[in-house]
Design an enzyme around this catalytic site. Structure first.
Site, PDB file in Angstrom:
ATOM      1  N   PHE A  28       0.865  -1.206  -0.132  1.00  0.00           N
ATOM      2  CA  PHE A  28      -0.061   0.019   0.053  1.00  0.00           C
ATOM      3  C   PHE A  28       0.893   1.323  -0.029  1.00  0.00           C
ATOM      4  O   PHE A  28       0.764   2.173  -1.021  1.00  0.00           O
ATOM      5  CB  PHE A  28      -0.998   0.055   1.158  1.00  0.00           C
ATOM      6  CG  PHE A  28      -1.691   1.190   1.573  1.00  0.00           C
ATOM      7  CD1 PHE A  28      -2.442   2.046   0.609  1.00  0.00           C
ATOM      8  CD2 PHE A  28      -1.660   1.774   2.810  1.00  0.00           C
ATOM      9  CE1 PHE A  28      -2.908   3.054   0.942  1.00  0.00           C
ATOM     10  CE2 PHE A  28      -2.013   2.897   3.180  1.00  0.00           C
ATOM     11  CZ  PHE A  28      -2.994   3.700   2.285  1.00  0.00           C
ATOM     12  N   ASN A  49       8.006  -9.977  -2.005  1.00  0.00           N
ATOM     13  CA  ASN A  49       7.804 -11.223  -2.188  1.00  0.00           C
ATOM     14  C   ASN A  49       6.428 -11.444  -2.350  1.00  0.00           C
ATOM     15  O   ASN A  49       6.043 -12.721  -2.598  1.00  0.00           O
ATOM     16  CB  ASN A  49       8.593 -11.941  -0.947  1.00  0.00           C
ATOM     17  CG  ASN A  49       7.722 -11.731   0.103  1.00  0.00           C
ATOM     18  OD1 ASN A  49       6.849 -10.900   0.338  1.00  0.00           O
ATOM     19  ND2 ASN A  49       8.006 -12.472   1.292  1.00  0.00           N
ATOM     20  N   THR A  52       1.979  -9.876   0.924  1.00  0.00           N
ATOM     21  CA  THR A  52       0.788  -9.001   1.311  1.00  0.00           C
ATOM     22  C   THR A  52       0.898  -8.031   0.248  1.00  0.00           C
ATOM     23  O   THR A  52      -0.211  -7.113   0.243  1.00  0.00           O
ATOM     24  CB  THR A  52       0.918  -8.503   2.656  1.00  0.00           C
ATOM     25  OG1 THR A  52       2.012  -7.634   2.984  1.00  0.00           O
ATOM     26  CG2 THR A  52       0.824  -9.435   3.885  1.00  0.00           C
ATOM     27  N   VAL A  74      13.268 -10.512   0.896  1.00  0.00           N
ATOM     28  CA  VAL A  74      14.502  -9.551   1.525  1.00  0.00           C
ATOM     29  C   VAL A  74      15.033 -10.109   2.638  1.00  0.00           C
ATOM     30  O   VAL A  74      16.113  -9.711   3.036  1.00  0.00           O
ATOM     31  CB  VAL A  74      13.884  -8.078   1.932  1.00  0.00           C
ATOM     32  CG1 VAL A  74      13.218  -7.539   0.508  1.00  0.00           C
ATOM     33  CG2 VAL A  74      12.879  -7.972   2.986  1.00  0.00           C
ATOM     34  N   ALA A 131      11.145   1.945   7.697  1.00  0.00           N
ATOM     35  CA  ALA A 131       9.670   2.218   8.150  1.00  0.00           C
ATOM     36  C   ALA A 131       9.283   1.511   9.223  1.00  0.00           C
ATOM     37  O   ALA A 131       9.156   0.344   9.369  1.00  0.00           O
ATOM     38  CB  ALA A 131       8.715   1.807   7.002  1.00  0.00           C
ATOM     39  N   TYR A 162       4.803  -7.872  15.653  1.00  0.00           N
ATOM     40  CA  TYR A 162       4.970  -6.802  14.838  1.00  0.00           C
ATOM     41  C   TYR A 162       5.628  -5.680  15.601  1.00  0.00           C
ATOM     42  O   TYR A 162       6.662  -5.175  15.364  1.00  0.00           O
ATOM     43  CB  TYR A 162       3.695  -6.223  14.329  1.00  0.00           C
ATOM     44  CG  TYR A 162       3.790  -4.929  13.476  1.00  0.00           C
ATOM     45  CD1 TYR A 162       4.264  -5.122  11.975  1.00  0.00           C
ATOM     46  CD2 TYR A 162       3.041  -3.850  13.992  1.00  0.00           C
ATOM     47  CE1 TYR A 162       4.430  -4.269  11.452  1.00  0.00           C
ATOM     48  CE2 TYR A 162       3.072  -2.800  13.078  1.00  0.00           C
ATOM     49  CZ  TYR A 162       3.703  -3.058  11.789  1.00  0.00           C
ATOM     50  OH  TYR A 162       3.713  -1.872  10.762  1.00  0.00           O
ATOM     51  N   TYR A 176      23.790   0.306  13.056  1.00  0.00           N
ATOM     52  CA  TYR A 176      24.504   0.432  11.778  1.00  0.00           C
ATOM     53  C   TYR A 176      25.136   1.906  11.560  1.00  0.00           C
ATOM     54  O   TYR A 176      26.055   2.167  11.192  1.00  0.00           O
ATOM     55  CB  TYR A 176      23.707  -0.205  10.455  1.00  0.00           C
ATOM     56  CG  TYR A 176      23.993  -1.505  10.327  1.00  0.00           C
ATOM     57  CD1 TYR A 176      24.598  -1.554   9.084  1.00  0.00           C
ATOM     58  CD2 TYR A 176      23.681  -2.575  10.819  1.00  0.00           C
ATOM     59  CE1 TYR A 176      24.916  -3.060   8.471  1.00  0.00           C
ATOM     60  CE2 TYR A 176      24.071  -3.842  10.564  1.00  0.00           C
ATOM     61  CZ  TYR A 176      24.736  -4.159   9.234  1.00  0.00           C
ATOM     62  OH  TYR A 176      25.041  -5.284   9.058  1.00  0.00           O
TER      63      TYR A 176
END
Length: 340
Positions: A28, A49, A52, A74, A131, A162, A176
């Site tokens: 989305f 992939n 969703t 990923v 994100a 989540y 990182y």
């Protein structure tokens, strides 16, 4: 400094375009970002992939010069042979139905997927934008939620896969940056809506709009006093663009600070769809946040950003999409059971 140049058909020297890789770019929000970067003369590589994501979201970009789609998970090794100026890591199930259906995949994309994407950013010298989500605040004890708030998350609850995946992803991203000097950004996205959301997405807006259009009762969980804020996707992606081009490495909330109880939101959906559907109440899901409202002071100060689209205007822009999709699917009603 030696600058690489390209030669146009008329023999004029031109600078090469910037290139962005968007993981989850067929989803989305990711699809709107792909569109925005193409419109602003970037080359765009979408990696997804399709668990969703949906190719319909980006099919209008196929065949355009500078656009590429790669179907790939990923969490596996990521390689891109060309240069990259930015990586936007948006790959992840994002609705309660999705991440409860794919709990392991959600944890893997937040951990392994973030690690792989950051590794590519490091090796290619690209900026990296993660994100993240308002879900890192859990069921907040501070309201509204500033970026300085550490959150109130149940790590072993049904939403924990989540919440904790995103919290880990934020920690990995800053690690990182500190250890390897990767130029990172983190956006904490609050409830966002618009066309291209799935009918059976499971979040409040698709639930209510689809039920209203079909003439079904609108399902409200609990007494409906829990609050949410809704940001139109056009505002959200503009904020992401500005964040990428900023100099901040700390998380930034992006969302609409206008807060509304779910029961009042349901009534606005009824008005927007001109529906006379009833409201029905069911048991509140486990760990459902009582309040959710972004403090966007940092976005206002650093990005000079705030949302422009009102909820009423956003519903007018969004409802026709759902009406069309419902016509195309023959008014097939798919069970939905979760608020966002």
């Amino acid at each position: 400094m030696i600058l690489n140049t390209l030669v146009s058909e008329r023999g004029e020297a031109t600078m090469p375009k910037s290139r962005v890789l968007i993981t989850g770019g067929a989803g989305f929000i990711g699809s709107y970002l792909a569109e925005l970067f193409m419109d602003r003369d970037w080359e765009v590589v979408v990696m997804d992939n399709l668990i969703t994501g949906n190719l319909e979201n980006i099919e209008h970009l196929f065949g355009k010069q500078g656009f590429q789609f790669i179907e790939q998970d990923v969490t596996e090794y990521i390689h891109h042979s060309g240069s990259l100026d930015a990586i936007l890591h948006f790959a992840s199930p994002a609705s309660p139905i999705d991440y409860q259906l794919y709990p392991i995949q959600t944890l893997k994309v937040g951990s392994l997927g973030t690690h792989k994407a950051l590794g590519l950013a490091r090796s290619s010298g690209a900026k990296f934008l993660l994100a993240s989500t308002s879900e890192v605040y859990g069921d907040p004890l501070i309201h509204p939620q500033p970026e300085s708030y550490w959150g109130n998350v149940n790590p072993i609850g049904v939403r924990g896969v989540y919440d904790e995946a995103k919290r880990f992803a934020e920690a990995m991203t800053l690690a990182y940056h500190r250890a390897h000097g990767v130029d990172t950004r983190i956006v904490r996205i609050f409830n966002t809506y618009g066309s291209r959301m799935r009918l059976n997405d499971g979040r409040a807006l698709p639930n209510f709009v689809c039920q209203a259009i079909r003439g079904e009762p609108l399902t409200i969980y609990g007494d409906g006093s829990q609050t949410r804020s809704f940001c139109h996707v056009s505002d959200l992606v503009e904020g992401v663009w500005k964040l990428l081009h900023s100099n901040t490495h700390q998380p930034v909330n992006l969302g609409n600070p206008t807060e509304i109880p779910i029961v009042d939101f349901a009534r606005k959906v009824l008005a927007a769809t001109e529906s006379d559907s009833d409201l029905v109440h069911e048991t509140l899901p486990e760990d459902d946040p009582r309040v959710r409202q972004p403090d966007i002071s940092r976005a206002r100060e650093i990005l000079e950003w705030e949302p422009k689209v009102t909820l009423e205007e956003g519903l007018r822009l969004t409802v026709p999409y759902f009406e069309q999709k419902i016509r195309e699917t023959g008014n097939d009603s798919t069970a939905v059971r979760e608020s966002d």
